[in-house]
Enzyme design. Structure first.
Site, short mmCIF file in Angstrom:
data_model
loop_
_atom_site.label_atom_id
_atom_site.label_comp_id
_atom_site.label_asym_id
_atom_site.label_seq_id
_atom_site.Cartn_x
_atom_site.Cartn_y
_atom_site.Cartn_z
CG ASP A 55 45.15 51.36 35.46
OD1 ASP A 55 44.99 50.54 34.73
OD2 ASP A 55 45.54 51.87 36.40
CB SER A 93 44.41 56.05 41.45
OG SER A 93 44.67 54.88 40.48
N1 LIG Z 1 37.38 55.40 46.97
C1 LIG Z 1 38.51 56.22 47.66
N2 LIG Z 1 38.05 56.80 48.35
C2 LIG Z 1 39.44 57.57 48.41
N3 LIG Z 1 40.47 57.73 48.07
C3 LIG Z 1 41.23 56.32 46.86
C4 LIG Z 1 39.09 55.18 46.70
N4 LIG Z 1 40.07 55.48 45.29
C5 LIG Z 1 41.26 55.26 45.49
N5 LIG Z 1 42.36 56.30 46.05
C6 LIG Z 1 43.42 56.86 46.09
O1 LIG Z 1 43.45 56.12 44.87
C7 LIG Z 1 44.56 55.38 46.11
C8 LIG Z 1 45.27 54.30 45.44
O2 LIG Z 1 45.87 53.97 44.14
P1 LIG Z 1 46.76 52.94 43.86
O3 LIG Z 1 47.31 53.62 42.03
O4 LIG Z 1 47.94 52.73 44.43
O5 LIG Z 1 46.44 51.18 43.65
P2 LIG Z 1 44.87 50.95 42.96
O6 LIG Z 1 44.55 52.39 41.62
O7 LIG Z 1 43.53 50.58 43.38
O8 LIG Z 1 45.55 49.55 41.75
P3 LIG Z 1 46.66 50.45 39.84
O9 LIG Z 1 46.75 52.07 40.06
O10 LIG Z 1 47.39 49.06 40.53
O11 LIG Z 1 45.22 49.31 39.39
C9 LIG Z 1 44.75 55.22 47.38
O12 LIG Z 1 45.70 55.51 48.55
C10 LIG Z 1 43.82 56.70 47.67
O13 LIG Z 1 44.64 57.84 47.75
C1 LIG Z 2 51.29 49.10 35.94
C2 LIG Z 2 50.37 49.88 35.33
O1 LIG Z 2 50.72 49.66 34.60
C3 LIG Z 2 48.91 49.91 35.54
C4 LIG Z 2 48.78 50.02 36.48
O2 LIG Z 2 47.37 49.92 36.27
C5 LIG Z 2 51.46 51.77 35.64
C6 LIG Z 2 49.85 51.95 34.29
O3 LIG Z 2 49.96 51.61 33.33
O4 LIG Z 2 50.07 53.49 34.87
MG LIG Z 3 45.86 53.08 40.96
#
Ligand SMILES: Nc1ncnc2c1ncn2[C@@H]1O[C@H](COP(=O)(O)OP(=O)(O)OP(=O)(O)O)[C@@H](O)[C@H]1O
Ligand SMILES: C[C@@](O)(CCO)CC(=O)[O-]
Ligand SMILES: [Mg+2]
Length: 397
Positions: free
Chosen positions: A205, A147
Site C-alpha cells: 500500500d 493508512s
Molecule cells: N485522513 C486520516 N486522518 C486520520 N487518520 C487516518 C487518516 N487516514 C488513515 N488514518 C488512520 O489509518 C487507519 C485506517 O487504516 P486501515 O489500514 O485499517 O484501513 P485502510 O488503510 O483504509 O484500508 P486497507 O489497509 O485495507 O487498504 C485509521 O484507523 C486511522 O488511524
Molecule cells: C491485506 C493487505 O494485503 C492489503 C491491505 O490493503 C495487507 C498488506 O498487504 O499489508
Molecule cells: Mg491500511
C-alpha cells in the site's frame, strides 16, 4: 528548516489481486486511485507540534520540549531500517495517554504520527515546531489504503521539515515529485508508519501511495507496469467498518492452523496475480474485448479464495450478487471483512447500465462511484493548483 508552508498529497489504492497473500510473500497487483490524502505542513514559532485530522475530528498538540525528553529516551535505534519495538510503542502510548488496549482510529493515527515524528527527528537531529493538517478524500478504514496515504504524506512532510530530502517545488510548476532516491526514502519511512497501524504490512500500500501508477509487488520488490490498458473500475464502499490489522492477524492464524489447506490457496492467488499481469500486458499490446471474460473470471475465482481465507463478509457477497444480476464481476479489495469491493466495467459498458447498478447498490446502503486508476504517487502542490474543497479544509483547520 521549513521556510514556508508546503502542501502535498498521496493517492489511495485498489488491489486487483494478491491482498493478504502478499503478506506471505506472494505477488500482488495494485493500482493508484484518483482519491487522495492531502497534507499541509506550516512552520511555527510557538515551540509546539500540532496535528489536526479533520476526517476524524481530532486535533492534538505537544510542546517540543516534552517531545525532546521522549526523543532522548528513544534515539537509540530509531531509524528507517528498524521496526517499531513493543517498548517504543508502550512508551508512546503512555506519553499520548492511550490507556485502552484497543486500537481506535484516533489512537492509531496519533501513534503513527508520534512514531514518525520522533524517529525522523532523532535520525536527522531536528525537532521542528510545525502545524500539520491531514485531510483525505478516501474513506478511512475501507480497504483503499488510507493508512498508507496518511503514512506516506507524513513521512514526506517530516523528512522535508527535517531537511532529509529537498523541497523540489519550483515557482512555475503546479505539481512536482521528488527524485527517485528521495521517493525511496519516503517509502521506507512510510512503511514504518504502516507497521504502527497494520502490525504486519507487506508494504504494497505505501509503495503504491509513493510511486503511483500500476505496480506489481512481491516481498518488497516493486515493479511498475509500464504498459497497461485503461481499465474502468466501479468502487463500492459497503460502509462496514473493519480493521486491516485484525484481518491480517486472522489470516495468519488460519494458515498456522491449516497450513496444508491454506498454502495452496495462497499459491493459487499468486498464480491469479501472474495470470492477470500477463493478460494486462497482452491487452496493452493488442487491445481486444476477448480478454475481458478472463479478467472477470479471475475476479470471481479470487473472491472465492478470499472467502476461504476468512476475509469475506455478507455485505461483500451482496455487492457480488447485485453486480452479477447486471452481468458484472466483483471482488473485495484491500483487507476485506467489509470495506470496499471493485467491479470491472468493460470499455463499452453503457453509462445507463452503470447508473442502474449504482442505484441497486445504493438501495443496499452502499456508496458507489466510478474511478480512474494509475494516477501519480506522492507529490508537492502549489497552492494555486489545489481544488477549492482542499483549500477550504486547510483554511478552516
Ligand atoms: N485522513 C486520516 N486522518 C486520520 N487518520 C487516518 C487518516 N487516514 C488513515 N488514518 C488512520 O489509518 C487507519 C485506517 O487504516 P486501515 O489500514 O485499517 O484501513 P485502510 O488503510 O483504509 O484500508 P486497507 O489497509 O485495507 O487498504 C485509521 O484507523 C486511522 O488511524
Ligand atoms: C491485506 C493487505 O494485503 C492489503 C491491505 O490493503 C495487507 C498488506 O498487504 O499489508
Ligand atoms: Mg491500511
Amino acid at each position: 528548516m521549513l521556510a514556508k508552508p508546503l502542501t502535498l498529497s498521496a493517492p489511495g489504492k485498489a488491489i486487483l489481486h494478491g491482498e493478504h497473500a502478499v503478506v506471505h510473500g506472494k505477488a500482488a497487483l495494485a493500482v493508484a486511485l484518483n482519491l487522495r490524502t492531502f497534507l499541509q505542513i506550516r512552520p511555527s514559532n510557538n515551540g509546539k507540534v500540532l496535528i489536526c485530522l479533520p476526517n476524524i475530528g481530532t486535533s492534538l498538540n505537544w510542546e517540543t520540549v516534552q517531545l525532546r525528553t521522549l526523543l532522548r529516551a528513544f534515539s537509540d535505534g530509531l531509524d528507517e531500517s528498524k521496526s517499531p519495538s513493543p517498548e517504543q510503542m508502550d512508551a508512546l502510548k503512555e506519553f499520548a495517554g492511550i490507556t485502552t488496549g484497543l486500537s481506535t482510529t484516533e489512537s492509531l493515527a496519533t501513534l503513527a504520527f508520534l512514531y514518525l515524528y520522533l524517529s525522523i527527528s532523532a535520525k536527522y537531529g531536528q525537532i521542528p515546531s510545525v502545524e500539520i493538517v491531514v485531510w483525505s478524500e478516501l474513506p478511512i478504514g475501507a480497504g483503499l489504503g488510507s493508512s498508507a496515504a496518511y503514512s506516506v504524506c507524513l513521512a514526506a512532510a517530516l523528512l522535508t521539515a527535517c531537511g532529509a530530502i529537498g523541497c523540489p517545488l519550483e515557482e512555475e510548476k503546479s505539481v512536482v515529485r521528488w527524485p527517485e532516491e528521495e521517493l525511496d526514502l519516503i517509502n521506507r519511512w512510510a512503511f514504518r508508519g504502516e507497521q504502527v497501524i497494520h502490525g504486519k504490512p507487506s508494504g504494497v500500500d505505501n509503495s503504491v501511495a509513493t510511486w503511483g501508477g500500476v505496480l506489481r509487488f512481491q516481498s518488497g520488490k516493486i515493479t511498475s507496469l509500464k504498459r497497461v490498458p485503461t481499465l474502468r473500475i466501479l468502487l463500492t464502499n459497503t460502509k462496514v467498518s473493519r480493521s486491516t490489522k485484525i484481518l491480517v492477524a486472522g489470516v495468519k492464524d488460519k494458515i498456522l492452523k491449516f497450513p496444508a489447506i491454506m498454502n495452496p490457496v495462497l499459491a493459487s492467488i499468486d498464480a491469479i496475480s501472474q495470470e492477470c499481469e500477463n493478460v494486462l500486458e497482452a491487452m496493452a499490446e493488442s487491445p481486444s474485448q476477448e480478454y475481458y471474460p478472463v479478467l472477470e473470471e479471475l475476479f470471481d475465482i479470487n473472491q472465492h479464495h478470499l472467502n476461504v481465507v476468512g476475509v469475506g463478509h455478507s455485505s461483500l457477497d451482496n455487492v457480488c450478487r447485485v453486480t452479477a444480476t447486471h452481468g458484472l464481476h466483483s471482488k473485495l479489495t484491500g483487507a476485506g471483512g467489509g470495506g470496499c469491493a471493485i467491479t470491472l466495467l468493460r470499455p463499452d459498458t453503457d453509462p445507463l447500465m452503470v447508473e442502474a447498478v449504482r442505484q441497486d447498490l445504493s438501495a443496499c446502503g452502499f456508496e458507489c462511484w466510478e474511478t480512474s486508476i494509475g494516477v501519480p504517487g506522492i507529490c508537492l502542490h502549489s497552492l494555486s493548483s489545489l481544488k477549492a474543497e482542499v483549500l477550504h479544509v486547510f483554511n478552516s483547520a
